[in-house]
Design an enzyme around this catalytic site. Structure first.
Site, PDB file in Angstrom:
ATOM      1  N   HIS A  49       0.731  -1.113   0.182  1.00 15.54           N
ATOM      2  CA  HIS A  49       0.015  -0.039   0.008  1.00 15.54           C
ATOM      3  C   HIS A  49       0.938   1.416  -0.065  1.00 15.54           C
ATOM      4  O   HIS A  49       0.367   2.491   0.223  1.00 15.54           O
ATOM      5  CB  HIS A  49      -0.739   0.012   1.354  1.00 15.54           C
ATOM      6  CG  HIS A  49      -2.069  -0.949   1.134  1.00 15.54           C
ATOM      7  ND1 HIS A  49      -3.401  -0.395   0.391  1.00 15.54           N
ATOM      8  CD2 HIS A  49      -2.496  -1.924   1.577  1.00 15.54           C
ATOM      9  CE1 HIS A  49      -4.262  -1.369   0.488  1.00 15.54           C
ATOM     10  NE2 HIS A  49      -3.767  -2.509   1.231  1.00 15.54           N
ATOM     11  N   LYS A  74     -14.811   8.249  -3.566  1.00 14.89           N
ATOM     12  CA  LYS A  74     -16.122   8.508  -2.662  1.00 14.89           C
ATOM     13  C   LYS A  74     -16.614  10.031  -3.141  1.00 14.89           C
ATOM     14  O   LYS A  74     -17.758  10.178  -3.090  1.00 14.89           O
ATOM     15  CB  LYS A  74     -15.639   8.478  -1.394  1.00 14.89           C
ATOM     16  CG  LYS A  74     -15.060   7.297  -0.657  1.00 14.89           C
ATOM     17  CD  LYS A  74     -14.364   7.336   0.636  1.00 14.89           C
ATOM     18  CE  LYS A  74     -13.877   5.902   0.890  1.00 14.89           C
ATOM     19  NZ  LYS A  74     -12.985   5.957   2.109  1.00 14.89           N
ATOM     20  N   LYS A  86      -8.347  13.893   4.870  1.00 17.56           N
ATOM     21  CA  LYS A  86      -7.654  12.654   5.004  1.00 17.56           C
ATOM     22  C   LYS A  86      -6.502  12.716   5.950  1.00 17.56           C
ATOM     23  O   LYS A  86      -6.334  13.770   6.628  1.00 17.56           O
ATOM     24  CB  LYS A  86      -7.116  12.315   3.476  1.00 17.56           C
ATOM     25  CG  LYS A  86      -6.453  13.665   3.247  1.00 17.56           C
ATOM     26  CD  LYS A  86      -5.642  13.537   1.732  1.00 17.56           C
ATOM     27  CE  LYS A  86      -6.860  13.509   0.778  1.00 17.56           C
ATOM     28  NZ  LYS A  86      -6.678  12.565  -0.277  1.00 17.56           N
ATOM     29  N   ARG A  87      -5.924  11.528   6.237  1.00 15.30           N
ATOM     30  CA  ARG A  87      -5.021  11.821   7.118  1.00 15.30           C
ATOM     31  C   ARG A  87      -3.731  12.479   6.781  1.00 15.30           C
ATOM     32  O   ARG A  87      -3.483  12.881   5.707  1.00 15.30           O
ATOM     33  CB  ARG A  87      -4.199  10.314   7.142  1.00 15.30           C
ATOM     34  CG  ARG A  87      -3.017   9.983   8.085  1.00 15.30           C
ATOM     35  CD  ARG A  87      -2.601   8.572   8.081  1.00 15.30           C
ATOM     36  NE  ARG A  87      -2.219   8.052   6.545  1.00 15.30           N
ATOM     37  CZ  ARG A  87      -0.830   8.005   6.134  1.00 15.30           C
ATOM     38  NH1 ARG A  87      -0.112   8.538   6.774  1.00 15.30           N
ATOM     39  NH2 ARG A  87      -0.613   7.564   4.730  1.00 15.30           N
ATOM     40  N   THR A 124      -8.571   6.582  -1.815  1.00  9.30           N
ATOM     41  CA  THR A 124      -9.927   6.166  -2.007  1.00  9.30           C
ATOM     42  C   THR A 124     -10.891   7.217  -1.729  1.00  9.30           C
ATOM     43  O   THR A 124     -12.252   6.993  -2.299  1.00  9.30           O
ATOM     44  CB  THR A 124     -10.352   4.903  -0.903  1.00  9.30           C
ATOM     45  OG1 THR A 124     -10.256   5.088   0.349  1.00  9.30           O
ATOM     46  CG2 THR A 124      -9.700   3.475  -1.675  1.00  9.30           C
ATOM     47  N   LYS A 130       0.813  14.327   1.297  1.00 10.01           N
ATOM     48  CA  LYS A 130      -0.704  14.606   0.900  1.00 10.01           C
ATOM     49  C   LYS A 130      -0.855  16.193   0.520  1.00 10.01           C
ATOM     50  O   LYS A 130      -1.631  16.539   0.018  1.00 10.01           O
ATOM     51  CB  LYS A 130      -1.845  14.094   2.062  1.00 10.01           C
ATOM     52  CG  LYS A 130      -1.596  12.635   2.115  1.00 10.01           C
ATOM     53  CD  LYS A 130      -2.571  11.929   3.120  1.00 10.01           C
ATOM     54  CE  LYS A 130      -2.490  10.346   3.092  1.00 10.01           C
ATOM     55  NZ  LYS A 130      -3.115   9.793   2.272  1.00 10.01           N
TER      56      LYS A 130
END
Length: 845
Positions: free
Chosen positions: A378, A681, A569-570, A677, A575
């Site tokens: 991952h 969504k 998100k985390r 993901t 990110k």
């Protein structure tokens, strides 16, 4: 429930029951009866004097009752037919709330709502009492939960295995804009859906030493002795499929002491010592992801991983032998899917059992292990590819270390054949890393010990093959494959966005919930003015719901007419939440410079947790809130720009946030996000995406079309070329807008003139910028300008939103699981028929 009662009960069908069904009122009355029975017999309360929490518990027990006969029948059928089974091992399962998803999947949501309303209560209020299960953190755990839903929906004989954490990762609170962690006491009021299985308990060993003994034939046998022992007890949670009678199991392990109480210590008035052993032992399943910045945290984390793996494999082998198969058939009856590197200890644990307990020859044991284990990677981030220091590992798992050394020695013999006279290659591929400290490379062990290695998006898999695991791909090209992630439409459209679901079903029926390919039928309606208008109304209502949440949680009023620009998100530097913030400051300057300009109102919403020991990520959260405190109070800009940080982001909150989003921020550094993901969504719920060519963003673009997504920034290839000569100061000095934004952070504009408060963030950007934030800034600003321009044309915006939704079928987790089935697991569906008599003694196993 007996066979006759099942056939006569309107609550046991597997289809979606609506008010048009001739048995609907009968089902409502039966449901009310069941609810009242659970209120008295399980909650021990009378309805007129019950609390909302009492009503939640009664409702949960009623739904659980309806699952029980299906659950028992499912497991018994698996025993009777003895199919090949899938075992999904994951340290995380981010389930969210169980009640609502279960009611939808067994087809009784409308029945439940009517029954409660007839008794004077509202389902939504009762359902809101459930706490999100604290069993996961980010995308890894949520993916595992989506996969469980899809495996059950596809009637696959499958089981999830993990840890029953008493406390979740943490509850996030904001104090003076900074993240503070408090205990996530998700089990404070119990879990009605949990079944404690104290008949399934296994001994887990740690520490001790290994004794070698020779038998009369000269063969060496190894005994792992003088161990510290912990008991693993099973807790089961039912996982119902949608429109099927199949109910699979998620089995989670809690740690129990071998001795509850030391009476000798108690009699000596050492009350702490009397229970200390029990408390120390049970720490293993106390908390998700302990802070492993210190040696105690590392030890606990390693113990958690082995605890889960050992209990799981003992349970799998018990079930395997109960079905009567010889051990040589193990790979034909079981496949263990490792969800990232955390469960990799399954490989040496299987070898230990096959070698030491079954006394199989090495070649036989290794063949069984390799043919039974599959590995999903991952991440490409080096720090996330786990390594365990040998010195620590040997103290906790001495026998496993011996086995890993033997695996490595045999593997390096293969490497020498594939790459003769290449000592550098041997060192770089060794499972044992020699420098800077001697450590076990767990990802390498997972590759060597598995028959399949898959990435989770096309780009991610390509990077694994060409860069991260290039040498392994050269040796084992047949092992590597891609399985692009997906999400379950039951949770992420049907449950999360009831109004949009109803609108979609009014046009194309409800088959899309089970087969997302039906969404393609929506596209023909994207030019229908009436449908566009209704679509816009649905989005507006969802934004109003989100605005109320923001007002309640953040004490800030936001305008539903503004563009809801969302990144949840985390928190991690790759990110790039800070790139989003730089754009916010850029907009702030732009509005301040021209207060009478034609600005598009925008609300920028952040959410997500930073790991407790990840100080840069926590600094970025603090910076976001500090910038927000200035911008949100500025009279010049407050009608055009708001910044929101919603604390304690989780699954239930995500359902509301995603439904209300206009713009989805998927802006990770190209090549660093394995898949993502949340991008799926958001797009499924009608948000347009702004993103880099990273992870699954690429495949989303390929499916929805380049005209229906906002792509910006460097590609993975261009960043690779840039990296050797990259100097972030060049971008800072040449771009006046960027310089002004960075300077505003550095000079204390957003920190009450404290120039040191965010100096770490500024220095990281200007001196290192590992994640190329400054390199992508200008391209990001230009893409955001296109976003604002399009938002001024609502009809065109919502047309693109409809097209996005209609073209998202590829990103259903049902499709992903079907690919696992066909390419890796090679298992067959085992659909349950409740009208067929059970032949075995059965039960949940």
């Amino acid at each position: 429930m007996t066979k006759a009662k099942q056939q006569n009960c309107p609550l046991t069908s597997s289809y979606q029951m609506t008010a048009n069904d001739p048995n609907f009122q009968k089902a409502v009355d039966k449901f009310k009866q069941l609810f009242l029975e659970r209120m008295e017999r399980s909650v021990a309360a009378y309805l007129p004097k019950s609390t909302t929490r009492d009503r939640y518990r009664a409702l949960a027990y009623a739904v659980r009752d309806l699952l029980m006969s299906r659950w028992l029948h499912t497991q018994t059928t698996y025993y009777d037919t003895n199919p090949k089974r899938v075992y999904y091992l994951s340290m995380e399962f981010l389930l969210g709330r169980t009640l609502g998803n279960a009611i939808i999947n067994i087809g009784l949501e409308e029945v439940c709502r009517h029954a409660l309303r007839e008794m004077g209560y509202e389902y939504d209020e009762i359902e809101s009492m459930e706490w999100d299960a604290g069993l996961g953190n980010g995308g890894l755990g949520r993916l595992a939960a989506c996969f469980l839903d899809s495996m059950a929906t596809l009637s696959l004989p499958a089981y999830g295995y993990g840890i029953y954490y008493e406390f979740g990762m943490f509850k996030q609170e904001l104090l003076n804009g900074q993240q503070h962690e408090t205990a996530d006491t998700w089990l404070r009021y119990g879990n009605p859906f949990e079944i404690e299985r104290n008949n399934f308990m296994y001994t887990i060993n740690f520490g001790g030493n290994v004794e070698a003994k020779r038998d009369f034939q000269g063969r060496t046998h190894y005994d792992w002795v003088n161990c510290e022992q912990v008991m693993a007890m099973a807790h089961d949670i039912p996982v119902p499929g949608y429109n099927t009678s199949n109910v699979n199991s998620l089995r989670l392990w809690s740690a129990k002491a071998t001795r509850e109480f030391n009476l000798r210590n108690f009699d000596a008035f050492d009350y702490f010592g009397a229970v200390n052993e029990k408390n120390q032992t049970e720490t293993i399943s106390k908390v998700l992801y302990p802070n492993d910045n210190n040696i105690q945290g590392k030890i606990l984390r390693l113990k958690q991983q082995y605890f889960m793996v050992s209990a799981t494999i003992q349970d799998i082998l018990r079930r395997f032998h109960n079905c009567g198969d010889p051990i040589e058939n193990f790979p034909e009856k079981a496949v263990l899917q490792l969800n990232d590197t955390h469960p990799t200890l399954a490989i040496p644990e299987l070898m230990r059992i096959f070698l030491d307990e079954y006394e199989l020859p090495w070649e036989n044991a290794w063949g069984l292990t390799q043919r039974s284990v599959a590995y999903t990677n991952h991440t490409v981030m080096p720090e996330a590819l786990e390594k365990w220091p040998i010195e620590l590992f040997e103290k906790i798992l001495p026998r496993h270390l011996q086995i890993i050394y033997d695996i490595n020695a045999r593997f390096l013999d293969e490497v020498k054949i594939s790459f003769p006279n290449d000592e550098a290659k041997i060192a770089s591929m060794s499972i044992i890393e020699e420098q800077p400290i001697k450590a076990i490379r767990m990802a390498y062990l997972a590759i060597v010990g598995s028959f399949s290695v898959n990435g989770v998006a096309a780009l991610h898999t390509q990077i694994l093959k060409e860069k991260v695991f290039k040498d392994f791909y050269q040796m084992y090209p047949e092992k590597f494959n891609n399985k692009t992630n997906g999400v379950t439409p039951r949770r992420w459209i049907r449950k999360a966005n009831e109004q949009l679901s109803s609108l979609i079903s009014s046009k194309i029926g409800e088959d899309w919930i089970h087969n997302l390919k039906h969404l393609k039928q929506l596209e023909v309606h994207s030019n229908d003015a009436a449908f566009l208008s209704t679509w816009q109304e649905v989005k507006r209502k969802n934004k109003e719901v989100l605005a109320k949440i923001v007002n309640a949680e953040c004490l800030l009023k936001i305008d539903p007419n503004s563009l809801f620009d969302i990144q949840v998100k985390r928190f991690h530097e790759y990110k790039r939440q800070h790139l989003n913030l730089l754009h916010a400051i850029y907009l702030y300057h732009h509005i301040k410079d021209n207060p009478n300009g034609n600005h598009v109102p925008r609300t920028i919403i952040f959410g997500g947790k930073a790991a407790p020991g990840y100080y840069m990520a926590k600094s970025i959260i603090h910076l976001i809130n500090s910038v927000a405190s200035i911008i949100n109070r500025d009279a010049t800009t407050k009608n055009f720009l708001k910044i929101v940080f919603i604390p304690n982001y989780g699954v239930t909150l995500a359902e509301k946030i995603i439904a209300g989003a206009d713009l989805s921020e998927q802006i990770s550094t190209a090549g660093m996000e394995a898949s993502g993901t949340s991008n799926m969504k958001f797009a499924m719920n009608g948000a347009l995406t702004i993103g880099t060519l990273d992870g699954a963003n690429i495949e989303i673009m390929q499916n929805v079309g380049q005209d229906n997504i906002f792509i910006f920034g460097h590609t993975e290839e261009s960043l690779h070329r840039l990296s050797s000569s990259y100097n972030p100061m060049n971008y800072y000095e040449k771009d006046n807008d960027l310089k002004r934004v960075i300077d505003a952070i550095a000079d204390g504009t957003f920190s009450k003139h404290d120039k040191e408060l965010f100096a770490n963030v500024v220095n990281a950007l200007l001196r290192h910028d590992r994640f190329f934030v400054l390199a992508d800034f200008r391209s990001y600003i230009e893409a955001q300008a296109k976003v604002s321009e399009l938002y001024t044309n609502p009809q065109e915006w919502h047309k693109k939103a409809i097209i996005n939704v209609s073209r998202m079928s590829y990103f259903s987790s049902d499709r992903t699981i079907e690919e696992y089935v066909n390419d890796i697991w090679r298992v067959s569906p085992s659909k349950i028929n409740l009208s067929v008599e059970q032949t075995s003694k059965g039960g949940i196993d």
